[in-house]
Design an enzyme around this catalytic site. Structure first.
Site, PDB file in Angstrom:
ATOM      1  N   GLY A  88      52.511  39.101  42.915  1.00 26.40           N
ATOM      2  CA  GLY A  88      52.765  37.560  42.667  1.00 26.40           C
ATOM      3  C   GLY A  88      52.464  36.818  41.902  1.00 26.40           C
ATOM      4  N   ASP A 122      50.302  45.816  47.924  1.00 28.80           N
ATOM      5  CA  ASP A 122      50.075  44.798  48.928  1.00 28.80           C
ATOM      6  C   ASP A 122      51.104  44.610  49.662  1.00 28.80           C
ATOM      7  OD1 ASP A 122      47.847  42.671  46.366  1.00 28.80           O
ATOM      8  OD2 ASP A 122      47.537  44.762  47.815  1.00 28.80           O
TER       9      ASP A 122
HETATM   10  O1  F6P Z   1      46.990  43.896  43.978  1.00 24.25           O
HETATM   11  C1  F6P Z   1      46.400  44.843  44.222  1.00 24.25           C
HETATM   12  C2  F6P Z   1      45.068  45.209  44.380  1.00 24.25           C
HETATM   13  O2  F6P Z   1      44.867  46.422  44.646  1.00 24.25           O
HETATM   14  C3  F6P Z   1      44.594  44.358  45.720  1.00 24.25           C
HETATM   15  O3  F6P Z   1      44.947  45.131  46.943  1.00 24.25           O
HETATM   16  C4  F6P Z   1      43.314  44.206  45.442  1.00 24.25           C
HETATM   17  O4  F6P Z   1      42.604  43.231  46.073  1.00 24.25           O
HETATM   18  C5  F6P Z   1      43.334  43.912  43.823  1.00 24.25           C
HETATM   19  O5  F6P Z   1      44.436  44.566  43.394  1.00 24.25           O
HETATM   20  C6  F6P Z   1      42.008  44.508  43.248  1.00 24.25           C
HETATM   21  O6  F6P Z   1      42.019  43.861  41.942  1.00 24.25           O
HETATM   22  P1  F6P Z   1      41.506  44.523  40.631  1.00 24.25           P
HETATM   23  O7  F6P Z   1      42.281  45.935  40.394  1.00 24.25           O
HETATM   24  O8  F6P Z   1      41.563  43.694  39.373  1.00 24.25           O
HETATM   25  O9  F6P Z   1      40.098  44.990  40.874  1.00 24.25           O
END
Ligand code: F6P
Length: 374
Positions: free
Chosen positions: A111, A135
């Site tokens: 997104g 997601d």
């Molecule tokens: O958007 C994918 C995702 O894995 C989400 O499910 C999760 O909340 C987020 O990324 C975690 O973000 P980061 O990789 O920045 O910790």
């Protein structure tokens, strides 16, 4: 004639990213005789001019690899961290896009990436995107690559967690990724036979969850699997978060907006503590031991599933076709067996969330799964 294209990957890594890079790259190089460069680490690489030539040799053997050979970041062109502060680096991106004589920029992401790509399109770049995220919350596409692989990982985890649950007569609370959407928890909860599924889209009452677990125990099954999406919240907190999001949208005063964002971030980032607290509450309310497993980044790791490879390849090659036809300002969406260009303005800023009456929810309720809502 479209001759030079750039590809970047942005946002959280996900299985299928390399399959998508390969799909776009091989079609562009081999079928359309274009030149392809890879841009490193998302939009930051475009600002810092860090690129790599994508040729047949580089693209060979990456179909099955997890992660992204280009690297990724969550950097935004208009608010990028430089010299200790966030700066608008859009003009530098425009300069480097022209310096590389790019005719098109492929942005592969979720997104946030769709929103960043729209902004660059509005500045005049020829942008085209692909929907990537575990997601599955990108609007106007049947699905996103990464989701099927993560679904399999989470389902396998739930299968395995059944062993300790029924051996020790325990509640196992398993936290599943998905950011603010419940698709991954819902899909793996149904596929894995979770007894309780808690979603961001269906705020729950802890008493209802405990009652469902107690009913199972009385019925001779003193163990339960609770699949909780990382964004799931009890009813009171969910109302607070909803109110804060509304306030953030309406806040004109910068200071107020900053305060609201800080409170929201604290509430949303606290999912690990929230999951542990949920487990402790259920143990107290049911008398059953309860333990927590947080799947975290396991869900983004390793080789993509066959379905994700197929999806990423067909969207990637369709992207090359659209570039050759001079179609820009769109996301290449999965629609059944087709790959359809959807205007970025219709995608950016919108999320696909789980409807409370989605067929998967209805099916789960038919087999007795509790969502904590009744
Ligand atoms: O958007 C994918 C995702 O894995 C989400 O499910 C999760 O909340 C987020 O990324 C975690 O973000 P980061 O990789 O920045 O910790």
């Amino acid at each position: 004639m479209i001759q030079h294209i750039g590809i970047l990957t942005s946002g959280g890594d996900s299985p299928g990213l390399n399959a998508a890079i390969r799909g776009v790259g091989k079609a562009a190089l081999g079928f359309y005789d274009m030149q392809v460069i890879g841009i490193r680490d998302g939009f930051r690489g475009l600002v810092e001019n860090r690129t790599m030539q994508l040729d047949g040799a580089v693209l060979s053997g990456i179909l099955t690899r997890g992660g992204t050979i280009l690297g990724t970041s969550r950097e935004k062109p208009h608010r990028m961290h430089f010299n200790g502060k966030r700066q608008d680096m859009t003009d530098v991106i425009m300069e480097n896009y022209q310096a590389h004589h790019l005719d098109a920029l492929v942005c592969i992401g979720g997104g946030g990436t769709q929103k960043n790509a729209l902004q660059l399109m509005e500045k005049g770049l020829n942008v085209i995107t692909l929907p990537k995220t575990i997601d599955n919350d990108v609007a106007h596409t049947d699905t996103t690559f990464g989701f099927d692989t993560a679904l399999g990982i989470a389902t396998d985890a739930i299968d395995r967690l059944h062993s300790t649950a029924h051996s020790h007569h325990r509640i196992i609370v398993v936290e599943i990724m998905g950011h603010r959407a419940g698709w991954l928890a819902l899909g793996s909860g149904v596929a894995g036979g979770a007894d309780v599924i808690l979603l961001p889209e269906i705020p729950y009452d802890i008493e209802n969850v405990a009652e469902a677990i107690r009913r199972r125990a009385v019925g001779g099954m003193p163990f339960s699997i609770v699949a909780v999406a990382e964004g799931a919240l009890p009813k009171g907190e969910a109302e607070r978060v909803h109110a804060l999001r509304e306030e953030k949208l309406k806040a004109s005063d910068k200071r107020v907006r900053k305060q609201v964002k800080a409170e929201l971030a604290a509430l949303e980032a606290d999912h690990a503590n929230h999951t542990v607290a949920l487990s402790r509450q259920l143990e107290a309310l049911t008398g059953l031991e309860s333990r927590v497993t947080i799947l975290g980044y396991l869900q983004r790791g390793g080789t993509p599933s066959a379905a994700d490879r197929l999806l990423a390849t067909r969207l990637g090659t369709a992207c090359a076709d659209l570039i050759a036809d001079g179609v820009f300002g769109v996301m290449v969406a999965a629609r059944g067996e087709l790959a359809v260009p959807v205007p970025l303005v219709d995608v950016a800023g919108f999320k696909k969330l789980v409807p409370a009456d989605h067929p998967w929810v209805v099916s789960a309720k038919r087999v007795g799964t509790s969502f904590g809502d009744a």
